[in-house]
Design a protein around this motif. Structure first.
Motif, PDB file in Angstrom:
ATOM      1  N   ALA A 499      62.581   1.871 105.358  1.00  0.00           N
ATOM      2  CA  ALA A 499      62.560   3.276 105.771  1.00  0.00           C
ATOM      3  C   ALA A 499      61.630   4.097 104.891  1.00  0.00           C
ATOM      4  O   ALA A 499      60.866   4.938 105.386  1.00  0.00           O
ATOM      5  CB  ALA A 499      63.969   3.867 105.743  1.00  0.00           C
ATOM      6  N   LEU A 500      61.658   3.853 103.589  1.00  0.00           N
ATOM      7  CA  LEU A 500      60.783   4.604 102.694  1.00  0.00           C
ATOM      8  C   LEU A 500      59.325   4.211 102.895  1.00  0.00           C
ATOM      9  O   LEU A 500      58.432   5.056 102.838  1.00  0.00           O
ATOM     10  CB  LEU A 500      61.195   4.384 101.241  1.00  0.00           C
ATOM     11  N   ALA A 501      59.068   2.921 103.145  1.00  0.00           N
ATOM     12  CA  ALA A 501      57.694   2.496 103.400  1.00  0.00           C
ATOM     13  C   ALA A 501      57.162   3.163 104.664  1.00  0.00           C
ATOM     14  O   ALA A 501      56.011   3.611 104.712  1.00  0.00           O
ATOM     15  CB  ALA A 501      57.644   0.975 103.532  1.00  0.00           C
ATOM     16  N   TRP A 502      57.995   3.244 105.681  1.00  0.00           N
ATOM     17  CA  TRP A 502      57.599   3.921 106.929  1.00  0.00           C
ATOM     18  C   TRP A 502      57.293   5.396 106.657  1.00  0.00           C
ATOM     19  O   TRP A 502      56.294   5.937 107.135  1.00  0.00           O
ATOM     20  CB  TRP A 502      58.725   3.787 107.946  1.00  0.00           C
ATOM     21  N   SER A 503      58.151   6.046 105.848  1.00  0.00           N
ATOM     22  CA  SER A 503      57.965   7.464 105.555  1.00  0.00           C
ATOM     23  C   SER A 503      56.698   7.691 104.749  1.00  0.00           C
ATOM     24  O   SER A 503      55.916   8.621 105.027  1.00  0.00           O
ATOM     25  CB  SER A 503      59.176   8.003 104.797  1.00  0.00           C
ATOM     26  N   VAL A 504      56.439   6.855 103.752  1.00  0.00           N
ATOM     27  CA  VAL A 504      55.226   7.005 102.947  1.00  0.00           C
ATOM     28  C   VAL A 504      53.989   6.758 103.803  1.00  0.00           C
ATOM     29  O   VAL A 504      52.962   7.439 103.650  1.00  0.00           O
ATOM     30  CB  VAL A 504      55.263   6.050 101.737  1.00  0.00           C
ATOM     31  N   ALA A 505      54.071   5.808 104.728  1.00  0.00           N
ATOM     32  CA  ALA A 505      52.946   5.577 105.634  1.00  0.00           C
ATOM     33  C   ALA A 505      52.691   6.795 106.515  1.00  0.00           C
ATOM     34  O   ALA A 505      51.537   7.170 106.769  1.00  0.00           O
ATOM     35  CB  ALA A 505      53.214   4.348 106.492  1.00  0.00           C
ATOM     36  N   ARG A 516      39.313   5.663 105.863  1.00  0.00           N
ATOM     37  CA  ARG A 516      39.570   4.976 107.134  1.00  0.00           C
ATOM     38  C   ARG A 516      40.382   3.714 106.939  1.00  0.00           C
ATOM     39  O   ARG A 516      41.303   3.420 107.704  1.00  0.00           O
ATOM     40  CB  ARG A 516      38.224   4.672 107.804  1.00  0.00           C
ATOM     41  N   GLU A 517      40.057   2.926 105.918  1.00  0.00           N
ATOM     42  CA  GLU A 517      40.795   1.681 105.698  1.00  0.00           C
ATOM     43  C   GLU A 517      42.264   1.965 105.397  1.00  0.00           C
ATOM     44  O   GLU A 517      43.161   1.306 105.935  1.00  0.00           O
ATOM     45  CB  GLU A 517      40.159   0.894 104.545  1.00  0.00           C
ATOM     46  N   ALA A 518      42.519   2.926 104.527  1.00  0.00           N
ATOM     47  CA  ALA A 518      43.905   3.274 104.214  1.00  0.00           C
ATOM     48  C   ALA A 518      44.630   3.808 105.452  1.00  0.00           C
ATOM     49  O   ALA A 518      45.807   3.501 105.686  1.00  0.00           O
ATOM     50  CB  ALA A 518      43.942   4.315 103.093  1.00  0.00           C
ATOM     51  N   ARG A 519      43.926   4.605 106.262  1.00  0.00           N
ATOM     52  CA  ARG A 519      44.546   5.128 107.478  1.00  0.00           C
ATOM     53  C   ARG A 519      44.910   3.985 108.434  1.00  0.00           C
ATOM     54  O   ARG A 519      45.978   3.993 109.051  1.00  0.00           O
ATOM     55  CB  ARG A 519      43.601   6.132 108.150  1.00  0.00           C
ATOM     56  N   ASP A 520      44.033   3.014 108.546  1.00  0.00           N
ATOM     57  CA  ASP A 520      44.331   1.877 109.425  1.00  0.00           C
ATOM     58  C   ASP A 520      45.535   1.096 108.908  1.00  0.00           C
ATOM     59  O   ASP A 520      46.392   0.654 109.693  1.00  0.00           O
ATOM     60  CB  ASP A 520      43.115   0.953 109.507  1.00  0.00           C
ATOM     61  N   ARG A 521      45.610   0.916 107.582  1.00  0.00           N
ATOM     62  CA  ARG A 521      46.756   0.191 107.013  1.00  0.00           C
ATOM     63  C   ARG A 521      48.054   0.977 107.214  1.00  0.00           C
ATOM     64  O   ARG A 521      49.102   0.400 107.504  1.00  0.00           O
ATOM     65  CB  ARG A 521      46.529  -0.093 105.533  1.00  0.00           C
ATOM     66  N   ALA A 522      47.978   2.293 107.061  1.00  0.00           N
ATOM     67  CA  ALA A 522      49.167   3.113 107.277  1.00  0.00           C
ATOM     68  C   ALA A 522      49.614   3.038 108.733  1.00  0.00           C
ATOM     69  O   ALA A 522      50.824   2.920 109.021  1.00  0.00           O
ATOM     70  CB  ALA A 522      48.887   4.562 106.887  1.00  0.00           C
ATOM     71  N   SER A 523      48.681   3.088 109.660  1.00  0.00           N
ATOM     72  CA  SER A 523      49.020   2.999 111.082  1.00  0.00           C
ATOM     73  C   SER A 523      49.672   1.659 111.395  1.00  0.00           C
ATOM     74  O   SER A 523      50.659   1.594 112.141  1.00  0.00           O
ATOM     75  CB  SER A 523      47.766   3.186 111.937  1.00  0.00           C
ATOM     76  N   ALA A 524      49.121   0.593 110.824  1.00  0.00           N
ATOM     77  CA  ALA A 524      49.695  -0.731 111.065  1.00  0.00           C
ATOM     78  C   ALA A 524      51.114  -0.825 110.506  1.00  0.00           C
ATOM     79  O   ALA A 524      52.013  -1.401 111.137  1.00  0.00           O
ATOM     80  CB  ALA A 524      48.804  -1.806 110.448  1.00  0.00           C
ATOM     81  N   LEU A 525      51.331  -0.240 109.326  1.00  0.00           N
ATOM     82  CA  LEU A 525      52.660  -0.282 108.722  1.00  0.00           C
ATOM     83  C   LEU A 525      53.656   0.513 109.559  1.00  0.00           C
ATOM     84  O   LEU A 525      54.801   0.078 109.758  1.00  0.00           O
ATOM     85  CB  LEU A 525      52.596   0.275 107.298  1.00  0.00           C
ATOM     86  N   VAL A 526      53.244   1.663 110.070  1.00  0.00           N
ATOM     87  CA  VAL A 526      54.127   2.453 110.934  1.00  0.00           C
ATOM     88  C   VAL A 526      54.491   1.658 112.176  1.00  0.00           C
ATOM     89  O   VAL A 526      55.658   1.617 112.592  1.00  0.00           O
ATOM     90  CB  VAL A 526      53.454   3.785 111.313  1.00  0.00           C
ATOM     91  N   ARG A 527      53.509   1.005 112.778  1.00  0.00           N
ATOM     92  CA  ARG A 527      53.797   0.209 113.982  1.00  0.00           C
ATOM     93  C   ARG A 527      54.772  -0.919 113.668  1.00  0.00           C
ATOM     94  O   ARG A 527      55.696  -1.195 114.434  1.00  0.00           O
ATOM     95  CB  ARG A 527      52.504  -0.360 114.556  1.00  0.00           C
ATOM     96  N   ASP A 528      54.567  -1.595 112.538  1.00  0.00           N
ATOM     97  CA  ASP A 528      55.439  -2.715 112.179  1.00  0.00           C
ATOM     98  C   ASP A 528      56.877  -2.278 111.962  1.00  0.00           C
ATOM     99  O   ASP A 528      57.820  -3.035 112.240  1.00  0.00           O
ATOM    100  CB  ASP A 528      54.929  -3.389 110.902  1.00  0.00           C
TER     101      ASP A 528
END
Length: 550
Positions: A499-505, A516-528
């Motif tokens: 839950a915290l990882a999702w919130s930080v993402a 852009r790279e960090a944004r893509d990683r954050a988007s992927a983490l939210v989806r996961d």
């Protein structure tokens, strides 16, 4: 309603007693009070008639002053109408309705009486209706529809008496569509356009067609309006908005680009353009640029809601997301008020600090800059007390907000309290350059000392500051990227951190100038993590409804 009527009845008792004593001014004050409680009580009109008989019309008992009491304004409107001057009384009544549309100020016989529509000069009535439309918004608030309907009845009587007055038909159309009468709005606007073709008539018709869901006719009318006045760029923005609502984003952006080519700083086109580009590609940069434009143009001619519409219901852009209760390490709680390198001593938060937090803390805001502005009220709370509130949030207030939060999500209040205490820190030591400031040091310490609800509250405050100060963006983006990496690593090591990882993402995705790279990683983490960490959509909608008045 029963309480309001009882309060009005008490005011009327006092008014009668004052009238018996010959205290006309006192009687007038109590009548005005009664109107504020229950504006449609017949007994109020009776007492106003008595006052008019005793005081030569009684208008001097209800003077119009700056910031006049609404009951006084409405009483004067009634007296003017009774004296045969409804054209002077109706604007006052409409002003009251514009101020509080949900109150039945106009639900009195003289407004709906058919003769008023015959007697009143239609041009004057049209202007009053247009002013009312501007005040109540488009559409009118749901709770105000019934209270505003007497004005539509009045316009109907006037249209019957003056069927060839194009301005009245157009203004009446504008009111009708605001009150949900789309077919009537089209009928009146169409008649007005045929009587006197003009840019304004076509605009009214275009809006009426749009309210009725007749998009091709709406666009045709608005394009005709452009032909009357190609330099009125607000119509370009209206056409773009209508096309976008119909799912034609590419066509909408063509109209925005046409407007911006004529005037790159035209506010309506700038606002609409950023909103539509964000809808097209989801790039946060459009919203950040819109926020920058709003900050640099504080004197726009009217309020725009494009930024709030884009941020609505998005985690951290407009709300504290719900999450499972996550404990905070007791050692971290002790360290927070002591704030590494700070001379502040932990003394706890006093009752005034708690009261100020109670007044401000809320799970919703229009957009990050609005949250920053709202937190200004915490500048009177010392940083040491704000840190204490971060470490140990007080119980929820015993009011509507606190009770709704308890019913929706008992853990949400503590997260809200920490968020607002961190936002409050942003308003201290603002004379210091950001990179060397005490406020930055406090918030960075809070954001990096662990991975818990304190982390996300402090990180949100830092992200919010990046929205309002471009000079801080690279610094905050770098920190958000590091915290995103930490959250992803913690999630792999321990799935209780989901839950915290999702919130930080989500916080990373809300960060201006994130790479852009960090944004893509954050988007992927939210989806996961969406299925395991995101709040239930139905709960989000319920929370939004509960707080829709804020």
């Amino acid at each position: 309603m029963d309480d309001a009527r009882r309060s009005a009845a008490r005011e009327l008792e006092h008014a009668r007693a004052a009238l018996d004593r010959g205290d006309l001014a006192g009687a007038a004050d109590h009548v005005a009070g009664a109107i504020a409680h229950a504006p449609t009580l017949p007994e109020i009109q009776e007492l106003l008639s008595l006052l008019a008989e005793r005081a030569d019309g009684a208008l001097e008992l209800f003077p119009l002053e700056q910031h006049a009491f609404v009951g006084t304004v409405v009483a004067r409107a009634h007296l003017l109408a009774a004296a045969g001057r409804p054209e002077d009384g109706l604007p006052l009544l409409a002003a009251a309705s514009g101020h509080t549309p949900g109150v039945d100020w106009a639900g009195v016989p003289w407004v709906s009486e058919p003769g008023l529509g015959v007697r009143m000069e239609p041009g004057i009535l049209a202007r009053v209706v247009m002013q009312l439309c501007t005040a109540i918004g488009d559409p009118a608030p749901e709770g105000g529809l019934a209270a505003l309907r007497p004005y539509l009845t009045l316009v109907g009587h006037a249209v019957t008496a003056h069927p060839d007055h194009a301005m009245l038909l157009g203004a009446g159309s504008a009111l009708a569509r605001r009150l949900g009468e789309a077919d009537l709005a089209v009928e009146w606007a169409l008649r007005g356009t045929r009587l006197r073709p003009s840019k304004l008539a076509e605009i009214w018709l275009g809006y009426a067609y749009r309210s009725a869901g007749r998009i091709p006719e709406s666009l045709a009318a608005l394009r005709r309006a452009v032909m009357y006045d190609p330099e009125d760029l607000s119509v370009y923005a209206d056409i773009a908005g209508t096309l976008a609502d119909a799912g034609r984003l590419d066509d909408a952006l063509l109209w925005i680009d046409r407007a911006l080519s004529l005037d790159p700083g035209f506010e309506c086109a700038v606002h609409t353009g950023h909103r539509l580009r964000y809808q097209a590609d989801g790039d946060l940069t459009h919203l950040v640029r819109l926020a920058d434009f709003q900050r640099d143009h504080p004197d726009d001619s009217h309020e725009h809601t494009d930024l709030a519409e884009c941020c609505a219901d998005q985690p951290w852009l407009s709300r504290v997301p719900s999450a499972p209760d996550t404990p905070v390490d007791p050692a971290r709680l002790t360290a927070v008020p002591l704030a590494k390198g700070s001379p502040l001593a932990y003394t706890g938060a006093g009752p005034e600090a708690v009261a100020r937090l109670h007044r401000l803390a809320h799970p919703l805001w229009p957009h990050p800059p609005a949250a920053y502005d709202a937190a200004l009220g915490l500048v009177l709370v010392e940083p040491a007390e704000l840190l204490a509130l971060v470490a140990d949030p007080p119980p929820a207030p015993d009011d509507e907000v606190g009770r709704a939060l308890a019913a929706h999500d008992p853990t949400l209040w503590a997260r809200c309290a920490r968020v607002w205490a961190c936002l409050g820190l942003l308003h201290h030591d603002t004379d210091q350059p950001w990179s060397e400031s005490t406020r930055r040091r406090h918030l960075v310490d809070l954001a990096t000392g662990g991975l818990d609800p304190i982390t996300e509250a402090a990180l949100f405050a830092l992200v919010t500051y990046a929205w309002v100060d471009p000079a801080a963006r690279s610094d905050v983006a770098a920190l958000a990227t590091r915290r995103l990496d930490d959250a992803a690593a913690a999630r792999l090591a321990d799935h209780t951190s989901d839950a915290l990882a999702w919130s930080v993402a989500q916080l990373a995705l809300a960060t201006p100038d994130l790479g852009r790279e960090a944004r893509d990683r954050a988007s992927a983490l939210v989806r996961d993590l969406e299925s395991v960490a995101a709040p239930v959509p139905r709960q989000r909608g319920r929370l939004r409804r509960w707080f829709s008045g804020r």
